[in-house]
Design an enzyme around this catalytic site. Structure first.
Site, PDB file in Angstrom:
ATOM      1  N   CYS A 192       8.159  29.942  61.306  1.00 36.47           N
ATOM      2  CA  CYS A 192       8.666  30.153  59.917  1.00 36.47           C
ATOM      3  C   CYS A 192       8.509  28.970  58.854  1.00 36.47           C
ATOM      4  O   CYS A 192       8.084  28.926  57.840  1.00 36.47           O
ATOM      5  CB  CYS A 192      10.159  30.434  59.801  1.00 36.47           C
ATOM      6  SG  CYS A 192      11.371  29.147  60.546  1.00 36.47           S
TER       7      CYS A 192
ATOM      8  N   HIS B 284      15.932  29.568  59.956  1.00 32.49           N
ATOM      9  CA  HIS B 284      15.075  30.233  59.348  1.00 32.49           C
ATOM     10  C   HIS B 284      14.617  30.023  58.238  1.00 32.49           C
ATOM     11  O   HIS B 284      15.722  29.968  57.289  1.00 32.49           O
ATOM     12  CB  HIS B 284      15.241  31.685  60.053  1.00 32.49           C
ATOM     13  CG  HIS B 284      14.137  32.693  59.735  1.00 32.49           C
ATOM     14  ND1 HIS B 284      12.857  32.469  60.429  1.00 32.49           N
ATOM     15  CD2 HIS B 284      13.796  33.614  58.548  1.00 32.49           C
ATOM     16  CE1 HIS B 284      12.136  33.463  59.915  1.00 32.49           C
ATOM     17  NE2 HIS B 284      12.727  34.207  58.677  1.00 32.49           N
TER      18      HIS B 284
ATOM     19  N   HIS C 217       7.757  35.631  55.100  1.00 34.04           N
ATOM     20  CA  HIS C 217       8.386  34.749  56.229  1.00 34.04           C
ATOM     21  C   HIS C 217       7.432  35.084  57.373  1.00 34.04           C
ATOM     22  O   HIS C 217       7.034  35.980  57.753  1.00 34.04           O
ATOM     23  CB  HIS C 217       9.940  34.799  56.361  1.00 34.04           C
ATOM     24  CG  HIS C 217      10.405  36.005  56.825  1.00 34.04           C
ATOM     25  ND1 HIS C 217      11.159  36.407  58.096  1.00 34.04           N
ATOM     26  CD2 HIS C 217      10.171  37.363  56.197  1.00 34.04           C
ATOM     27  CE1 HIS C 217      11.510  37.689  57.986  1.00 34.04           C
ATOM     28  NE2 HIS C 217      11.017  38.127  57.043  1.00 34.04           N
TER      29      HIS C 217
END
Length: 178
Positions: free
Chosen positions: A85, A136, A148
């Site tokens: 990520c 994240h 993402h």
């Protein structure tokens, strides 16, 4: 979260509520959505950019996002063949000539704090029990969606901020584009 509710309220007030669409993954699904619905995803970035210089930046960013979609997730990878990520955020911004910190938690501390409406290109920081670091990241692309590196099953994909774990775990947004 309060900020997200304000963002949704602003979208509803402006009358540009997105049509109901299924969850999409992969490059083909994203490109099909962009062609079928000109307000979705990267094209909303281009529409939101008022100045020609900003439109050029958004066009480069859109191209980079299209190249990354569908690529596999691999922890510690920074692209261009696989991403985690935070590595995806580093790579996308590097395509614009902007350096970002490598770690998700650092990306959530740097940049300008977003307190109002999200703009395409904003880096989103989420709490994540699945991540080894507990964090994240993703990039807002407009219309309550973000790109993402989701995980091993989906890789790089587009997800909605309006439902599920992402809605409930959004912690911060940072702006790196002026």
């Amino acid at each position: 979260m309060q900020r997200e509710q304000n963002t949704d309220a602003a979208a509803e007030a402006s009358g540009d509520e997105p049509a109901v669409m299924p969850f999409m993954t992969g490059r083909r699904a994203f490109l099909a959505a962009c062609l079928a619905m000109p307000f979705f995803g990267v094209q909303s970035c281009l529409a939101a950019a008022a100045k020609p210089a900003k439109r050029r930046v958004m066009a480069r960013l859109g191209l980079a996002i299209r190249q990354a979609l569908g690529k596999p997730y691999r922890w510690g990878a920074q692209g261009p063949h696989a991403f985690d990520c935070s590595g995806l955020m580093v790579w996308l911004y590097a395509c614009l000539g902007i350096s970002l910190p490598r770690q998700a938690c650092d990306q959530g501390r740097m940049g300008a704090r977003v307190s109002g409406r999200l703009m395409p290109g904003d880096v989103l920081l989420f709490r994540s029990e699945a991540s080894p670091t507990g964090w994240h990241t993703g990039m807002y692309v407009g219309r309550s969606c973000f790109v993402h590196a989701s995980g091993r099953k989906k890789g790089v994909c587009v997800s909605s901020l309006r439902k599920g774990r992402y809605k409930d775990n959004l912690v911060a947004a940072r702006r790196y584009l002026a």
